[in-house]
Design a protein around this motif. Structure first.
Motif: not given
Lengths: 221, 449
Positions: A36-52
């Motif tokens: 899980f640590g290979k993803f940054t918080a920014q990548e996580f949030a960007d994916l979350l935004i795109a998913t929403i």
């Protein structure tokens, strides 16, 4: 490639939102990310935004799961706050998992307070198991919006109904006392519905309602 | 003076409760009335087997639905369940339509269920809630059905018989028009069956056998009084009654389903004066012109009545004159009383405000089955309390069940605003939100709004 898989959440008969599970596409299959640590918080949030942005209208909340280290990580607090500001019509819920990882109660409380300041909801996942026991729950209650109870933890036990009812009663009462919403997950059978019906959860989810499904996004992340 | 005002408020409250039990079930009444007009003995397509279906609809379904609705009003789903069982006790004990009895035993059963739940819940050990809930509902249902069977049914039967005797006495002393003083209120309270089956129909058949016609067939079935009430609401009324009255006129006058106007009278008991005046006028006119029908028109639509009128110009004109006269009088009295209806409405609003200590009523609503409005209501309540706001109450109910909306602030999802506007035209404001869980509108809302 990472994507979110969503499991339906219901409030009465209304599809109110999704719990989002991060999955990585490797070797032709979607799996839980090994690292899980290979993803940054920014990548996580960007994916979350795109998913929403790809979700149908009418959906009112999405929840994501963070273990203790990510939960108290300031970059996650900042990036999820950004996601909430961008997706202002969607309520983002940060579920703190029960897996103990050495974070102190103070660190968890500070993080929860920071999420709350940014209008994010905090949910204590699997209350009564792992690290999410009553002492932590009570300490964090001013900053928490949901307690989530997991029925699936009791499915392999004998006398399921007799064993789980007092737990449901206790956590339902805790939710009332602390003025938070009560969520029950893990519905798999009619028995689960009958047993849990008396505890009036505001939100329910489980395989009985729907299994997680891939949410296709429009943009490249 | 205060005692009078309090008495009036109690009467209004009873009328409200009776009306609230009938209104949600009007569709069932319409189905029953239409099937009766189609398949009943004097219907358009008489059919013995389907007539049995109609009989069962009226005998079982209507009272049970009324009883369930009454039980649910006071005791929720469990109250409705217990009330349904109790209503069956009443149906078993009585031969006639048991609608008034259902309107009594229903809310009573619901209230008792609610009271027992509140009192005994805290004594139930953890883990036994499900078993206790299910068995307690069963036992309460048994108890209330016995109360209905042995206690309430004889009382209702006695009331019905007493009314029939009173109507019979008036007919015997040749004061037929005054029979409507008893028949019209009995009809609205669903107590008219003993009068119909026990008095008017048998006597009417006897008269018709000798004379070819009987005025007794017109006493209860004259659609004029109900038509006058509905016309008055359609022209001078306000809100939902005004909007629904035109359709109700068609169902009542042409369809013969008189039950459609009962809630309009029950909601505002002063309207009893209008139906009584209309009924007396109609029967007086029929009596003066020596008008009667050949048989009992079921249902009481103008079409059935004209079909059963003896085939002469005098009879047709006489029937129409009597119906018209009763309509005009009922309309005139109802129109004259309409300002009092507005006063009653204002009184209800004042009572509601007094009940809420003058507090602002905020409603968060959505369609039935939505759980997010209830969550939104809690969020809004918490935010207002955190801001130190006082003097407000927040409730949640589905749009279809909105009531007491006069002066209320209503929050609803954007795409449902128009629906709420139709349902609650007397609300102070209707605020559309995108998301019940994080509406900006909650943040900016203040009681000075």
């Amino acid at each position: 490639m990472i994507r979110f898989w969503g499991q339906d959440k219901y409030s009465e008969r209304e599809l109110i939102g999704y719990e989002l599970f991060l999955r990585e596409y490797t070797d032709g299959q979607w799996r839980f990310p090994k690292d899980f640590g290979k993803f940054t918080a920014q990548e996580f949030a960007d994916l979350l935004i795109a998913t929403i942005e790809a979700l149908p209208t009418g959906v009112q909340l999405v929840s994501i799961n963070l273990d203790q280290p990510e939960f108290i990580d300031s970059s996650y607090i900042e990036e999820l706050g950004r996601a909430q500001r961008v997706c202002s019509d969607m309520q983002i819920v940060v579920e703190l998992t029960e897996r103990p990882a050495g974070a102190t109660i103070t660190q968890l409380i500070d993080a929860a307070s920071a999420y709350k300041l940014q209008d994010l909801w905090v949910c204590l996942d699997d209350v009564g198991t792992g690290a999410n026991q009553i002492d932590l729950v009570q300490a964090m209650s001013p900053y928490v919006m949901e307690y989530k109870f997991a029925l699936q933890n009791y499915h392999n036990k004998r006398d399921f109904a007799t064993l789980v009812s007092p737990q449901l009663q206790f956590w339902r009462e805790q939710a009332e006392i602390n003025n938070v919403f009560f969520v029950i997950e893990g519905f798999e059978t009619e028995t689960d519905l009958k047993v849990a019906a008396n505890y009036h959860a505001e939100i329910v989810q489980g395989y009985y309602y729907a299994r997680p499904h891939l949410i296709q996004i429009k943009s490249q992340v | 003076m205060q005692k009078n005002a309090r008495f009036r408020r109690h009467i209004i409250a009873v009328g409200d409760a009776l009306s609230d039990m009938v209104m949600p079930n009007i569709g069932a009444f319409i189905a029953w009335g239409l099937m009766l007009s189609m398949f009943g003995k004097t219907g358009w397509f008489p059919n013995t087997d389907l007539a049995t279906l109609v009989t069962n609809l009226g005998h079982y379904l209507l009272p049970i639905m009324i009883g369930y609705t009454g039980g649910k009003m006071t005791g929720g789903q469990r109250g409705g369940l217990v009330a349904s069982i109790a209503t069956l006790g009443l149906i078993t004990a009585m031969q006639d339509l048991t609608l008034l009895g259902a309107m009594i035993i229903g809310p009573l059963s619901g209230w008792i269920t609610h009271y027992m739940d509140e009192e005994f819940r805290r004594h139930v050990r953890q883990g036994f809630e499900l078993i206790v809930n299910n068995f307690s509902a069963g036992f309460l249902g048994i108890g209330m059905s016995l109360v209905a069977y042995f206690g309430l049914a004889p009382i209702i039967s006695w009331m019905s018989t007493a009314l029939a005797l009173a109507a019979n006495w008036l007919i015997n002393i040749h004061l037929i028009p005054l029979a409507n003083v008893i028949v019209e209120p009995a009809k609205v309270l669903f107590l008219n069956n003993a009068i119909n089956h026990g008095l008017l129909n048998p006597l009417g058949k006897e008269q018709a056998a000798h004379l070819g016609q009987s005025i007794l067939f017109l006493i209860e079935t004259n659609p004029g009084p109900g038509l006058g009430i509905l016309m008055a609401y359609a022209i001078f009324g306000s809100g939902t009654p005004k909007r629904s009255a035109p359709a109700a006129i068609v169902i009542h006058f042409l369809g013969g389903i008189h039950e459609i106007y009962f809630p309009y009278v029950l909601k505002h008991p002063t309207m009893f004066l209008a139906v009584i005046a209309g009924g007396v006028t109609g029967t007086f006119t029929f009596n003066l012109l020596d008008i009667g029908l050949r048989a009992d028109p079921a249902p009481g639509s103008i079409i059935s009545i004209l079909l059963l009128t003896p085939p002469s110009l005098h009879s047709y004109l006489g029937v129409l004159a009597g119906v018209a006269a009763s309509t005009i009088v009922s309309f005139a009295v109802a129109a004259a009383l309409m300002p009092h209806v507005s006063v009653e409405l204002k009184q209800r609003t004042t009572d509601l405000a007094a009940k809420n200590n003058g507090a602002l009523h905020i409603i968060v609503t959505g369609t039935a089955g939505m759980g997010s409005p209830a969550m939104g209501a809690r969020i809004l309540q918490n935010q207002l309390q955190q801001r130190g706001t006082k003097n407000f109450s927040v409730t949640t109910e589905p749009i279809s069940e909105l009531h007491d909306t006069r002066g209320a602030i209503i929050f609803v999802r954007n795409d449902l605003v128009e629906l709420v506007r139709d349902q609650a035209p007397d609300a102070q404001d209707i605020i559309g939100v995108q998301n019940y869980l994080r509406a900006e509108q909650y943040r900016h809302f203040s009681i000075a709004h």
